[in-house]
Design a protein around this motif. Structure first.
Motif, PDB file in Angstrom:
ATOM      1  N   PHE A  54     -36.467  -3.203 -14.513  1.00 10.81           N
ATOM      2  CA  PHE A  54     -36.563  -1.859 -15.092  1.00 10.81           C
ATOM      3  C   PHE A  54     -36.076  -1.830 -16.540  1.00 10.81           C
ATOM      4  O   PHE A  54     -36.704  -1.184 -17.398  1.00 10.81           O
ATOM      5  N   HIS A  55     -34.969  -2.490 -16.831  1.00  7.04           N
ATOM      6  CA  HIS A  55     -34.342  -2.374 -18.146  1.00  7.04           C
ATOM      7  C   HIS A  55     -34.809  -3.410 -19.161  1.00  7.04           C
ATOM      8  O   HIS A  55     -34.654  -3.196 -20.366  1.00  7.04           O
ATOM      9  N   VAL A  56     -35.356  -4.536 -18.704  1.00  8.59           N
ATOM     10  CA  VAL A  56     -35.690  -5.616 -19.637  1.00  8.59           C
ATOM     11  C   VAL A  56     -37.169  -6.010 -19.557  1.00  8.59           C
ATOM     12  O   VAL A  56     -37.916  -5.887 -20.534  1.00  8.59           O
ATOM     13  N   ALA A  57     -37.587  -6.511 -18.390  1.00  9.09           N
ATOM     14  CA  ALA A  57     -38.910  -7.119 -18.299  1.00  9.09           C
ATOM     15  C   ALA A  57     -40.035  -6.098 -18.378  1.00  9.09           C
ATOM     16  O   ALA A  57     -41.023  -6.301 -19.114  1.00  9.09           O
ATOM     17  N   MET A  58     -39.921  -4.991 -17.635  1.00 14.73           N
ATOM     18  CA  MET A  58     -41.014  -4.020 -17.632  1.00 14.73           C
ATOM     19  C   MET A  58     -41.201  -3.344 -18.987  1.00 14.73           C
ATOM     20  O   MET A  58     -42.346  -3.186 -19.441  1.00 14.73           O
ATOM     21  N   PRO A  59     -40.138  -2.935 -19.696  1.00  8.88           N
ATOM     22  CA  PRO A  59     -40.359  -2.383 -21.039  1.00  8.88           C
ATOM     23  C   PRO A  59     -41.067  -3.369 -21.966  1.00  8.88           C
ATOM     24  O   PRO A  59     -41.941  -2.974 -22.751  1.00  8.88           O
ATOM     25  N   ALA A  60     -40.702  -4.655 -21.872  1.00  7.38           N
ATOM     26  CA  ALA A  60     -41.368  -5.655 -22.702  1.00  7.38           C
ATOM     27  C   ALA A  60     -42.846  -5.777 -22.344  1.00  7.38           C
ATOM     28  O   ALA A  60     -43.711  -5.871 -23.227  1.00  7.38           O
ATOM     29  N   ALA A  61     -43.146  -5.753 -21.042  1.00  8.48           N
ATOM     30  CA  ALA A  61     -44.541  -5.865 -20.610  1.00  8.48           C
ATOM     31  C   ALA A  61     -45.357  -4.664 -21.066  1.00  8.48           C
ATOM     32  O   ALA A  61     -46.488  -4.814 -21.559  1.00  8.48           O
ATOM     33  N   LEU A  62     -44.806  -3.465 -20.922  1.00  7.26           N
ATOM     34  CA  LEU A  62     -45.539  -2.266 -21.320  1.00  7.26           C
ATOM     35  C   LEU A  62     -45.720  -2.213 -22.833  1.00  7.26           C
ATOM     36  O   LEU A  62     -46.786  -1.798 -23.319  1.00  7.26           O
ATOM     37  N   PHE A  63     -44.707  -2.611 -23.567  1.00  8.20           N
ATOM     38  CA  PHE A  63     -44.844  -2.654 -25.020  1.00  8.20           C
ATOM     39  C   PHE A  63     -45.995  -3.577 -25.419  1.00  8.20           C
ATOM     40  O   PHE A  63     -46.844  -3.221 -26.245  1.00  8.20           O
ATOM     41  N   THR A  64     -46.027  -4.763 -24.823  1.00 11.74           N
ATOM     42  CA  THR A  64     -47.056  -5.736 -25.172  1.00 11.74           C
ATOM     43  C   THR A  64     -48.454  -5.218 -24.847  1.00 11.74           C
ATOM     44  O   THR A  64     -49.380  -5.315 -25.659  1.00 11.74           O
ATOM     45  N   VAL A  65     -48.614  -4.653 -23.654  1.00 17.42           N
ATOM     46  CA  VAL A  65     -49.931  -4.166 -23.226  1.00 17.42           C
ATOM     47  C   VAL A  65     -50.415  -3.028 -24.119  1.00 17.42           C
ATOM     48  O   VAL A  65     -51.550  -3.030 -24.604  1.00 17.42           O
ATOM     49  N   VAL A  66     -49.544  -2.031 -24.343  1.00 20.90           N
ATOM     50  CA  VAL A  66     -49.966  -0.855 -25.110  1.00 20.90           C
ATOM     51  C   VAL A  66     -50.172  -1.213 -26.580  1.00 20.90           C
ATOM     52  O   VAL A  66     -51.125  -0.749 -27.210  1.00 20.90           O
ATOM     53  N   ALA A  67     -49.298  -2.055 -27.144  1.00 21.48           N
ATOM     54  CA  ALA A  67     -49.414  -2.405 -28.559  1.00 21.48           C
ATOM     55  C   ALA A  67     -50.719  -3.136 -28.854  1.00 21.48           C
ATOM     56  O   ALA A  67     -51.239  -3.045 -29.970  1.00 21.48           O
ATOM     57  N   ARG A  68     -51.257  -3.837 -27.864  1.00 19.00           N
ATOM     58  CA  ARG A  68     -52.473  -4.612 -28.072  1.00 19.00           C
ATOM     59  C   ARG A  68     -53.719  -3.903 -27.546  1.00 19.00           C
ATOM     60  O   ARG A  68     -54.792  -4.495 -27.481  1.00 19.00           O
ATOM     61  N   ASN A  77     -34.378   5.906 -21.442  1.00 20.46           N
ATOM     62  CA  ASN A  77     -35.184   5.224 -20.438  1.00 20.46           C
ATOM     63  C   ASN A  77     -35.963   4.084 -21.089  1.00 20.46           C
ATOM     64  O   ASN A  77     -36.861   4.321 -21.897  1.00 20.46           O
ATOM     65  N   PRO A  78     -35.639   2.849 -20.767  1.00 23.53           N
ATOM     66  CA  PRO A  78     -36.282   1.719 -21.452  1.00 23.53           C
ATOM     67  C   PRO A  78     -37.779   1.610 -21.178  1.00 23.53           C
ATOM     68  O   PRO A  78     -38.526   1.107 -22.031  1.00 23.53           O
ATOM     69  N   VAL A  79     -38.247   2.045 -20.010  1.00 23.04           N
ATOM     70  CA  VAL A  79     -39.671   1.978 -19.703  1.00 23.04           C
ATOM     71  C   VAL A  79     -40.468   2.889 -20.639  1.00 23.04           C
ATOM     72  O   VAL A  79     -41.477   2.488 -21.239  1.00 23.04           O
ATOM     73  N   ILE A  80     -40.010   4.125 -20.783  1.00 24.34           N
ATOM     74  CA  ILE A  80     -40.683   5.068 -21.675  1.00 24.34           C
ATOM     75  C   ILE A  80     -40.563   4.604 -23.117  1.00 24.34           C
ATOM     76  O   ILE A  80     -41.520   4.700 -23.906  1.00 24.34           O
ATOM     77  N   LEU A  81     -39.395   4.072 -23.482  1.00 23.31           N
ATOM     78  CA  LEU A  81     -39.189   3.596 -24.848  1.00 23.31           C
ATOM     79  C   LEU A  81     -40.138   2.441 -25.173  1.00 23.31           C
ATOM     80  O   LEU A  81     -40.744   2.405 -26.246  1.00 23.31           O
ATOM     81  N   GLY A  82     -40.277   1.498 -24.241  1.00 20.17           N
ATOM     82  CA  GLY A  82     -41.177   0.369 -24.479  1.00 20.17           C
ATOM     83  C   GLY A  82     -42.616   0.810 -24.648  1.00 20.17           C
ATOM     84  O   GLY A  82     -43.320   0.350 -25.559  1.00 20.17           O
ATOM     85  N   ALA A  83     -43.076   1.717 -23.770  1.00 20.48           N
ATOM     86  CA  ALA A  83     -44.453   2.207 -23.872  1.00 20.48           C
ATOM     87  C   ALA A  83     -44.657   3.010 -25.149  1.00 20.48           C
ATOM     88  O   ALA A  83     -45.700   2.897 -25.820  1.00 20.48           O
ATOM     89  N   GLY A  84     -43.671   3.823 -25.511  1.00 17.01           N
ATOM     90  CA  GLY A  84     -43.780   4.626 -26.729  1.00 17.01           C
ATOM     91  C   GLY A  84     -43.839   3.775 -27.983  1.00 17.01           C
ATOM     92  O   GLY A  84     -44.646   4.025 -28.892  1.00 17.01           O
ATOM     93  N   LEU A 140     -42.877 -13.509 -23.219  1.00 15.57           N
ATOM     94  CA  LEU A 140     -42.205 -14.226 -22.134  1.00 15.57           C
ATOM     95  C   LEU A 140     -41.423 -13.260 -21.251  1.00 15.57           C
ATOM     96  O   LEU A 140     -41.455 -13.370 -20.018  1.00 15.57           O
ATOM     97  N   LEU A 141     -40.721 -12.322 -21.872  1.00 11.76           N
ATOM     98  CA  LEU A 141     -39.976 -11.337 -21.085  1.00 11.76           C
ATOM     99  C   LEU A 141     -40.926 -10.469 -20.262  1.00 11.76           C
ATOM    100  O   LEU A 141     -40.701 -10.217 -19.075  1.00 11.76           O
ATOM    101  N   GLY A 142     -41.999 -10.005 -20.889  1.00 13.96           N
ATOM    102  CA  GLY A 142     -42.963  -9.173 -20.175  1.00 13.96           C
ATOM    103  C   GLY A 142     -43.636  -9.907 -19.047  1.00 13.96           C
ATOM    104  O   GLY A 142     -43.951  -9.315 -18.003  1.00 13.96           O
ATOM    105  N   GLY A 143     -43.851 -11.204 -19.223  1.00 18.02           N
ATOM    106  CA  GLY A 143     -44.477 -11.982 -18.167  1.00 18.02           C
ATOM    107  C   GLY A 143     -43.634 -12.085 -16.916  1.00 18.02           C
ATOM    108  O   GLY A 143     -44.155 -12.380 -15.832  1.00 18.02           O
ATOM    109  N   ALA A 144     -42.341 -11.817 -17.041  1.00 19.00           N
ATOM    110  CA  ALA A 144     -41.456 -11.878 -15.877  1.00 19.00           C
ATOM    111  C   ALA A 144     -41.471 -10.589 -15.062  1.00 19.00           C
ATOM    112  O   ALA A 144     -40.946 -10.565 -13.937  1.00 19.00           O
ATOM    113  N   ALA A 145     -42.073  -9.522 -15.594  1.00 21.05           N
ATOM    114  CA  ALA A 145     -41.975  -8.217 -14.941  1.00 21.05           C
ATOM    115  C   ALA A 145     -42.642  -8.202 -13.573  1.00 21.05           C
ATOM    116  O   ALA A 145     -42.044  -7.796 -12.574  1.00 21.05           O
ATOM    117  N   VAL A 146     -43.898  -8.629 -13.512  1.00 22.80           N
ATOM    118  CA  VAL A 146     -44.638  -8.560 -12.254  1.00 22.80           C
ATOM    119  C   VAL A 146     -44.044  -9.483 -11.190  1.00 22.80           C
ATOM    120  O   VAL A 146     -43.761  -9.042 -10.072  1.00 22.80           O
TER     121      VAL A 146
END
Length: 313
Positions: free
Chosen positions: A40-54, A167-174, A196-202
Motif C-alpha cells: 500500500f505505501h511503497v509498491a502500489m504507488p510506484a506501480a500506479l505512478f508508472t502506469v499513469v505517467a506513461r 494517502n500514497p496510492v492517491i499521491l502516486g496516481a496523481g 522495480l518497486l512498481g513491479g513488486a506490487a502485484v
C-alpha cells in the motif's frame, strides 16, 4: 481457454505461495501486516505512478468508456443497496463491499486477457485510468472518512483536502497524471528504480492474499456471510458485464470489437487491491478476500463465454 489459463496461472501460483508461506510460518507471524503495508505505501504507488505517467490521458475521451462506467456504476449501486437492506454494515464495510462488487482486476489480469483475447492490450488503458484516477480516490476518501477519528465537519473537510498528501496510492496516481499531462519523464536511473518497486506490487499483493488464507493454530477461521458473498460475486461476475453490454449495444451502438472489449473488461474479477485496502483500513477484509478468490475462479467461465458469444479475436 488456453490463453485464459495462461493469464490466470500467475494469480493462482502466487496466491498458493503466500498460503504455503503462511502455513509453514516461513515469513513470521506479522508477514501479512508488514507485506500489506509495503504494497500500500511503497509498491502500489510506484506501480500506479508508472502506469499513469506513461498513459495518454486522452484515453478518457473514449465512447466505450461510457459503457464501462455505466456497468461499474450499476454494480456499485447494487452492492451498496444490498449492503444497506440485507446486511448490517458500517460505512467502511459498505465501501469495501461496493468495491468488491464493481472494481475490476484491470492491471495484472486485464492486460494479459486483453492481449490474448482481443489481440491488443491498449484497450485496458482507459479502464486503468478510470479506476486509478476516479474510482480509487473516491473509495479511499470514503474509507478514510469512515475510519477517521475526526468528528467535527471542519476537521473532516481538512482531512479530505489533505487526503492526497496522506494517502500514497492517491499521491502516486496523481503525480503520474501530472507527469503524463506535462509529458515529463523521470531520469533513467530513477525511472528504473520506480519500475522495480512498481513491479513488486502485484506479486506482493497476491502473496499477501495467500497469507490471509491461512488460519493460525488455535484461531477461529474467519468466514464471510455466505449470502452477502454470493450477492457480491453475482453482481461482479454477471450484473456488471450485462449492464455494460446493455449500455454499449442498445444506447451507444458500439461496433463489435469495442463492445467485446468493454464487456470482457467489465467481467474481470474483483481486484486484489480491494483486499489490500480492506486489510489496511480494517474494513470487511474477509469479504474482500473471498470476493477476490471466488470471482477470479468464476470469471474463467464468464470470460470464456463472453469471448465465444461476442466473437473473440
Amino acid at each position: 481457454m488456453e490463453a485464459l489459463v495462461a493469464a490466470f496461472a500467475p494469480i493462482w501460483v502466487l496466491t498458493a505461495v503466500g498460503w504455503a508461506a503462511g502455513r509453514t510460518g516461513l515469513l513470521g507471524g506479522d508477514a501479512e501486516t508488514v507485506l500489506g503495508r509495503f504494497v500500500f505505501h511503497v509498491a502500489m504507488p510506484a506501480a500506479l505512478f508508472t502506469v499513469v505517467a506513461r498513459t495518454d490521458l486522452a484515453g478518457f475521451a473514449n465512447t466505450s468508456m461510457l459503457a464501462f462506467a455505466a456497468g461499474t456504476l450499476v454494480a456499485s449501486l447494487l452492492g451498496l443497496l444490498a449492503g444497506r437492506r440485507r446486511f448490517p454494515r458500517g460505512s467502511a464495510e459498505r465501501t469495501v463491499a461496493v468495491m468488491a462488487a464493481g472494481y475490476v482486476n484491470s492491471g495484472n489480469l486485464g492486460i494479459p486477457v486483453a492481449a490474448q483475447v482481443l489481440g491488443d492490450a491498449s484497450f485496458v488503458a482507459p479502464v486503468l485510468l478510470f479506476q486509478v484516477l476516479l474510482v480509487t480516490p473516491v473509495m479511499l476518501a470514503l474509507l478514510d472518512a469512515a475510519t477517521g477519528c475526526a468528528a467535527r465537519p471542519a476537521e473532516r473537510l481538512r482531512r479530505l483536502a489533505l487526503l492526497p498528501l496522506r494517502n500514497p496510492v492517491i499521491l502516486g496516481a496523481g503525480l503520474g497524471a501530472v507527469f503524463s499531462a506535462a509529458h515529463w519523464r523521470l531520469p533513467g536511473p530513477l525511472a528504473h528504480s520506480v519500475d522495480l518497486l512498481g513491479g513488486a506490487a502485484v506479486p506482493a499483493a497476491l502473496v499477501t492474499l495467500g497469507l490471509s488464507l491461512h488460519t493460525p493454530p488455535g484461531a477461529a477461521p474467519q468466514r464471510p456471510d455466505r449470502a452477502e458473498l454470493a450477492v457480491t460475486v453475482l453482481v461482479k461476475t454477471a450484473v456488471q458485464p450485462l449492464a455494460a453490454l446493455a449500455v454499449g449495444a442498445l444506447l451507444l451502438h458500439l461496433p463489435g470489437p469495442q463492445l467485446l472489449a468493454v464487456v470482457l473488461l467489465s467481467a474481470l474479477p474483483t481486484a486484489q487491491n480491494v483486499y489490500v485496502y480492506a486489510r489496511l483500513y480494517g474494513a470487511a477484509p474477509v469479504l474482500a478476500r473471498s470476493s477476490v478468490l471466488i470471482s477470479t475462479v468464476l470469471s474463467m467461465l464468464t470470460l470464456s463465454g463472453i469471448a465465444w458469444a461476442l466473437g473473440g479475436r
